[in-house]
Design a protein around this motif. Sequence first.
Motif, short mmCIF file in Angstrom:
data_model
loop_
_atom_site.label_atom_id
_atom_site.label_comp_id
_atom_site.label_asym_id
_atom_site.label_seq_id
_atom_site.Cartn_x
_atom_site.Cartn_y
_atom_site.Cartn_z
N SER A 23 -3.99 -42.74 -7.75
CA SER A 23 -3.67 -42.70 -6.33
C SER A 23 -3.05 -41.37 -5.95
CB SER A 23 -2.71 -43.84 -5.98
OG SER A 23 -3.27 -45.09 -6.31
N HIS A 24 -2.32 -40.77 -6.89
CA HIS A 24 -1.69 -39.46 -6.63
C HIS A 24 -2.75 -38.41 -6.29
CE1 HIS A 24 0.28 -35.59 -7.77
NE2 HIS A 24 1.32 -36.17 -7.23
N GLN A 25 -3.91 -38.53 -6.89
CA GLN A 25 -4.99 -37.59 -6.63
C GLN A 25 -5.55 -37.75 -5.22
OE1 GLN A 25 -7.83 -38.20 -9.80
NE2 GLN A 25 -6.36 -37.68 -11.41
N ARG A 26 -5.22 -38.83 -4.55
CA ARG A 26 -5.70 -39.09 -3.19
C ARG A 26 -4.67 -38.68 -2.14
NH1 ARG A 26 -9.40 -44.35 -3.12
NH2 ARG A 26 -10.45 -44.09 -5.11
N ASP A 27 -3.54 -38.15 -2.59
CA ASP A 27 -2.46 -37.71 -1.69
C ASP A 27 -1.92 -38.85 -0.83
OD1 ASP A 27 -2.53 -35.02 -2.54
OD2 ASP A 27 -4.25 -34.62 -1.26
N TRP A 28 -1.83 -40.03 -1.41
CA TRP A 28 -1.22 -41.15 -0.72
C TRP A 28 0.29 -41.13 -0.87
CZ3 TRP A 28 -4.65 -45.92 -2.44
CH2 TRP A 28 -5.91 -45.80 -1.83
N LYS A 29 0.97 -41.77 0.05
CA LYS A 29 2.38 -42.04 -0.12
C LYS A 29 2.49 -43.26 -1.05
CE LYS A 29 6.62 -42.88 2.51
NZ LYS A 29 7.19 -43.12 3.88
N MET A 30 3.36 -43.18 -2.06
CA MET A 30 3.39 -44.22 -3.08
C MET A 30 4.81 -44.71 -3.35
SD MET A 30 0.74 -42.47 -5.78
CE MET A 30 1.66 -40.92 -5.69
N THR A 31 4.95 -46.03 -3.46
CA THR A 31 6.21 -46.64 -3.85
C THR A 31 5.95 -47.59 -5.00
OG1 THR A 31 7.12 -46.52 -1.61
CG2 THR A 31 8.11 -48.12 -3.10
N SER A 32 6.82 -47.56 -5.99
CA SER A 32 6.73 -48.44 -7.15
C SER A 32 7.98 -49.30 -7.24
CB SER A 32 6.57 -47.62 -8.44
OG SER A 32 6.83 -48.41 -9.58
N VAL A 33 7.80 -50.57 -7.58
CA VAL A 33 8.93 -51.46 -7.84
C VAL A 33 8.83 -51.99 -9.27
CG1 VAL A 33 10.05 -53.64 -7.24
CG2 VAL A 33 9.13 -52.18 -5.43
N SER A 34 9.93 -51.89 -9.99
CA SER A 34 10.00 -52.45 -11.33
C SER A 34 11.46 -52.67 -11.69
CB SER A 34 9.33 -51.53 -12.36
OG SER A 34 9.90 -50.23 -12.29
N LEU A 35 11.69 -53.35 -12.79
CA LEU A 35 13.07 -53.61 -13.20
C LEU A 35 13.77 -52.33 -13.64
CD1 LEU A 35 12.86 -56.92 -15.29
CD2 LEU A 35 14.22 -56.53 -13.22
N ASN A 36 13.03 -51.44 -14.30
CA ASN A 36 13.64 -50.24 -14.87
C ASN A 36 12.87 -48.99 -14.46
OD1 ASN A 36 15.59 -51.71 -16.63
ND2 ASN A 36 13.71 -52.46 -17.60
N PRO A 37 13.53 -47.82 -14.53
CA PRO A 37 12.83 -46.57 -14.24
C PRO A 37 11.71 -46.34 -15.25
CG PRO A 37 15.21 -46.24 -14.32
CD PRO A 37 14.95 -47.61 -14.85
N PRO A 38 10.73 -45.51 -14.90
CA PRO A 38 9.63 -45.27 -15.83
C PRO A 38 10.07 -44.40 -17.00
CG PRO A 38 9.41 -43.84 -13.93
CD PRO A 38 10.56 -44.76 -13.64
N PRO A 39 9.59 -44.66 -18.20
CA PRO A 39 9.82 -43.70 -19.28
C PRO A 39 9.08 -42.41 -18.97
CG PRO A 39 8.24 -45.39 -19.95
CD PRO A 39 8.77 -45.81 -18.62
#
Length: 306
Positions: A23-39
């Motif tokens: 999705s980053h390659q499409r220049d979209w605005k992106m939000t992620s939800v998870s319990l912990n930050p990404p490694p």
Amino acid sequence: MNSPHLLVIGGTGFIGHHLLRASHQRDWKMTSVSLNPPPKERFVDDVCYLNFDMTDSSLVKKYLDKDFDYVVNLGGYIDHKLFMEGGRALIDAHFSALQNLLEVLPRRRLKRFVQIGSSDEYGNAPAPQHENQREQAISPYSLAKTASTHFLQMLHRTENFPVVILRLFLTYGPGQDTGRFLPLIIRGCLDDVTFPTTEGKQVRDFCYVDDTVRAILQTLVVPEAVGNIINIASGEPVSIREMIEKVCSFTGSGKPLYGEVNYRPGENMSLYANISKAKRILNWEQTTNLNIGLQKTIDWYIKDHA
């Protein structure tokens, strides 16, 4: 014109971070939800990472009462434990969290809500499994996925909610969690150690992660997909033993101990998909065959193992 805003529940997971990269390659605005930050290896630039427990309805309301164009729900976790071994928490992580989200999620701009289902929803239905078969939950995990499917279909029928359920079979590829079947086998072979496994007579359906992500992205823009359950898989059956033997052959090492692990209670010994609906509605099918995908995956683990 504003860029589309994509919300990925479970964006730090295996499929989720691959989806965010694409999705980053499409220049979209992106939000992620998870319990912990990404490694570090799963961090994607320009993503707004939110970390909280979605079974807490107050936190869901605090952070997600805002407009999104697309939502992909990869939340929860895969675990085949029995109900008396902690299954209630599994059900909450999938079904309760989903209800919390849909109570607060605005629908003004929402074009598509993609629910990631599981082949486990089919239970012991005969193969090749197709979307019109009745679900047969065999674990708290598959029950939670099935309940989510029916809940979302009800919302589509009664409130015109723009949902699509993608029922994934076994997605694999670079960066998969080390506790999953294929990474365990690959690491055991790369270390050239003995490792226990079942007799390997189960037949399964493996789909490379890039193909799965392509199906998800296609689902966001195909109007005819709305309201449907669609299998996402290769449609090609392969036994677990054959997969293990392939990894041993590709790596030139490994000592599997067949029969040392019992089959799961109620396990379906033949689970592979009819993908005619994906071909017809999404114009999608896998493009990475098993040998190529497996070699790419092994190459990644060799590099990661160094």
